[in-house]
Design an enzyme around this catalytic site. Sequence first.
Site, PDB file in Angstrom:
ATOM      1  NE  ARG A  78      -2.297  -1.563   3.450  1.00  0.00           N
ATOM      2  CZ  ARG A  78      -2.217  -2.956   3.715  1.00  0.00           C
ATOM      3  NH1 ARG A  78      -2.528  -3.814   2.818  1.00  0.00           N
ATOM      4  NH2 ARG A  78      -1.276  -3.154   4.803  1.00  0.00           N
ATOM      5  CD  GLU A 122       0.745 -10.795  17.012  1.00  0.00           C
ATOM      6  OE1 GLU A 122       0.127 -10.413  16.014  1.00  0.00           O
ATOM      7  OE2 GLU A 122      -0.030 -11.079  18.050  1.00  0.00           O
TER       8      GLU A 122
HETATM    9  P1  AMP Z   1       4.359  -2.695  11.582  1.00  0.00           P
HETATM   10  O1  AMP Z   1       5.692  -3.170  10.850  1.00  0.00           O
HETATM   11  O2  AMP Z   1       3.856  -3.413  12.611  1.00  0.00           O
HETATM   12  O3  AMP Z   1       4.534  -1.340  11.895  1.00  0.00           O
HETATM   13  O4  AMP Z   1       3.487  -2.847  10.170  1.00  0.00           O
HETATM   14  C1  AMP Z   1       3.025  -1.894   9.378  1.00  0.00           C
HETATM   15  C2  AMP Z   1       2.801  -2.380   8.247  1.00  0.00           C
HETATM   16  O5  AMP Z   1       1.729  -3.456   8.244  1.00  0.00           O
HETATM   17  C3  AMP Z   1       2.592  -1.491   7.196  1.00  0.00           C
HETATM   18  O6  AMP Z   1       3.105  -1.699   5.836  1.00  0.00           O
HETATM   19  C4  AMP Z   1       1.157  -1.471   7.161  1.00  0.00           C
HETATM   20  O7  AMP Z   1       0.389  -1.464   5.961  1.00  0.00           O
HETATM   21  C5  AMP Z   1       0.682  -3.136   7.708  1.00  0.00           C
HETATM   22  N1  AMP Z   1      -0.129  -2.946   8.798  1.00  0.00           N
HETATM   23  C6  AMP Z   1       0.228  -3.460  10.370  1.00  0.00           C
HETATM   24  N2  AMP Z   1      -0.880  -3.045  10.857  1.00  0.00           N
HETATM   25  C7  AMP Z   1      -1.954  -2.926  10.277  1.00  0.00           C
HETATM   26  C8  AMP Z   1      -3.276  -2.448  10.308  1.00  0.00           C
HETATM   27  N3  AMP Z   1      -3.911  -2.466  11.777  1.00  0.00           N
HETATM   28  N4  AMP Z   1      -3.948  -1.878   9.224  1.00  0.00           N
HETATM   29  C9  AMP Z   1      -3.490  -1.679   8.250  1.00  0.00           C
HETATM   30  N5  AMP Z   1      -2.307  -2.074   8.020  1.00  0.00           N
HETATM   31  C10 AMP Z   1      -1.583  -2.618   8.841  1.00  0.00           C
END
Ligand code: AMP
Length: 172
Positions: free
Chosen positions: A60, A97
């Site tokens: 995205r 996770e």
């Molecule tokens: P993180 O590495 O945990 O910060 O996750 C970020 C990545 O995962 C980004 O590329 C987001 O597009 C996706 N992502 C994580 N959590 C969500 C969520 N609750 N809703 C949409 N996209 C998410």
Amino acid sequence: MTELSRLILDRIRDVPDYPQPGVMFKDITPLLADPVAFGAVTRALAGLYEVDKIVGIEARGFILAAPVACQAGAGFVPVRKKGKLPAETLEASYDLEYGSAIIEVHRDAFIPGERVLIVDDVLATGGTARAAVELVREAGAEVVGLAVLMELSFLKGRERLTDVELHSLVVV
Ligand code: AMP
């Protein structure tokens, strides 16, 4: 609340238990479908810095970063999941996770010292953004900022990015 924050908040849809139970997915497709909101977001991100390249994080992040690059008069560089880029790459791994993931960028994506803004849709735990920052630096560019549409503050991703200027258009 600013007009831009309202435009964004009203057009991001919460989808519970996607892609797995317990996750509240932030769906940006209603925002992308609205030319006024999508245009306002693109202009806001393009106006943050003068940069040489805008990096989008798969998938995205691509949708946001590409029009931002055009608007800003900068180049677009994709950071992709491992195995998708055709030429020689650099890679960075990060924890999810359950398990881990690897992202890549083309080794020659930047001229040394180029100024870069990294763009993604949502900042959650910050693992993806942290890995993208390391990757861009390893490729010889300067990360002047990281911008997201929405920051999920309760996941404390910001704490993993204290050495980067982080811009969140909306914080929830
Ligand atoms: P993180 O590495 O945990 O910060 O996750 C970020 C990545 O995962 C980004 O590329 C987001 O597009 C996706 N992502 C994580 N959590 C969500 C969520 N609750 N809703 C949409 N996209 C998410």
